[in-house]
Enzyme design. Structure first.
Site, PDB file in Angstrom:
ATOM      1  N   GLY A  67      -3.310   3.850  -2.508  1.00 47.48           N
ATOM      2  CA  GLY A  67      -3.311   2.718  -3.414  1.00 47.48           C
ATOM      3  C   GLY A  67      -3.067   1.439  -2.637  1.00 47.48           C
ATOM      4  O   GLY A  67      -2.290   1.419  -1.685  1.00 47.48           O
ATOM      5  N   ALA A 106       0.847  -1.195   0.000  1.00 56.51           N
ATOM      6  CA  ALA A 106       0.000   0.000   0.000  1.00 56.51           C
ATOM      7  C   ALA A 106       0.878   1.238   0.000  1.00 56.51           C
ATOM      8  O   ALA A 106       2.026   1.209   0.445  1.00 56.51           O
ATOM      9  CB  ALA A 106      -0.922   0.000   1.217  1.00 56.51           C
ATOM     10  N   ASP A 107       0.307   2.323  -0.489  1.00 59.64           N
ATOM     11  CA  ASP A 107       1.002   3.608  -0.456  1.00 59.64           C
ATOM     12  C   ASP A 107      -0.040   4.711  -0.352  1.00 59.64           C
ATOM     13  O   ASP A 107      -1.152   4.570  -0.871  1.00 59.64           O
ATOM     14  CB  ASP A 107       1.866   3.802  -1.709  1.00 59.64           C
ATOM     15  CG  ASP A 107       2.823   4.967  -1.559  1.00 59.64           C
ATOM     16  OD1 ASP A 107       3.546   5.012  -0.539  1.00 59.64           O
ATOM     17  OD2 ASP A 107       2.845   5.839  -2.438  1.00 59.64           O
ATOM     18  N   THR A 108       0.334   5.798   0.305  1.00 59.42           N
ATOM     19  CA  THR A 108      -0.572   6.930   0.502  1.00 59.42           C
ATOM     20  C   THR A 108       0.183   8.220   0.238  1.00 59.42           C
ATOM     21  O   THR A 108       1.306   8.391   0.715  1.00 59.42           O
ATOM     22  CB  THR A 108      -1.133   6.936   1.941  1.00 59.42           C
ATOM     23  OG1 THR A 108      -1.826   5.714   2.167  1.00 59.42           O
ATOM     24  CG2 THR A 108      -2.097   8.098   2.160  1.00 59.42           C
TER      25      THR A 108
END
Length: 197
Positions: free
Chosen positions: A110, A73-75
């Protein structure tokens, strides 16, 4: 060995906390990837790619046949079409907070879940900050919460007092949108509400 559902390719304590919140059992994988944004890469494409790269890097570390699913995940924070990543120092953090002051920004999260196939999701939330003066930004920096956080703030901490309005996913702003994550887990056969022992 404790049973587990997925591998988590993330060092984020927030993501661990959020997975525990919905009862997902995980084993951590230590991955190192480049999080540099490509030239002319749209923020949505960037956050999706980094989440996917983390999951792929995690998958490369395990030796299971068939492979158990790996979550990445990435933010990122987006304002004026610019991505605000993690601040490098105090001055950058304070500049980011002042830029967010009194304005609405987007938080893009994501998520990628990979086993034999790849599944992805994107959550977009809108966050509006009340006006912040420089002294407040300075005091917030002193809490230590800005460090290692996209946009220099953590909604689950003191910065909750800055948020005048949130339209979207609270967990997504924290770093892992749980609705989308649960949907992806179902894609690989993990039902959160069944006995999985």
């Amino acid at each position: 060995m404790e049973p587990f559902d997925i591998y988590l390719a993330s060092a984020s304590p927030r993501r661990r906390e959020l997975l525990r919140q919905i009862g997902v059992r995980y084993r951590l994988l230590d991955v190192a990837i480049s999080e540099t944004r490509l030239d002319n890469e749209a923020p949505e494409a960037y956050v999706r790619r980094v989440a996917r790269d983390k999951a792929r890097a995690g998958l490369a570390l395990i030796d299971e046949k068939p492979p158990r699913a790996v979550l990445g995940a990435d933010t990122v924070i987006v304002i004026d079409d610019e991505v605000l990543g993690k601040p490098q120092d105090r001055a950058e953090a304070i500049a980011m907070l002042q830029r967010l002051s009194g304005r609405t920004h987007q938080v893009l999260s994501g998520v990628a879940l990979i086993d034999r196939e790849e599944y992805e999701a994107l959550n977009v939330s809108q966050v509006t900050f009340r006006g912040l003066n420089r002294a407040e930004c300075e005091r917030y920096w002193q809490t230590g919460e800005s460090q290692g956080k996209a946009g220099a703030y953590a909604i689950q901490g003191y910065a909750a007092a800055f948020v005048r309005e949130l339209c979207g996913s609270y967990s997504g702003v924290m770093g892992l949108p749980l609705y989308e994550t649960a949907q992806l887990l179902q894609q690989v056969g993990i039902d959160l509400f069944s006995d999985r022992d």
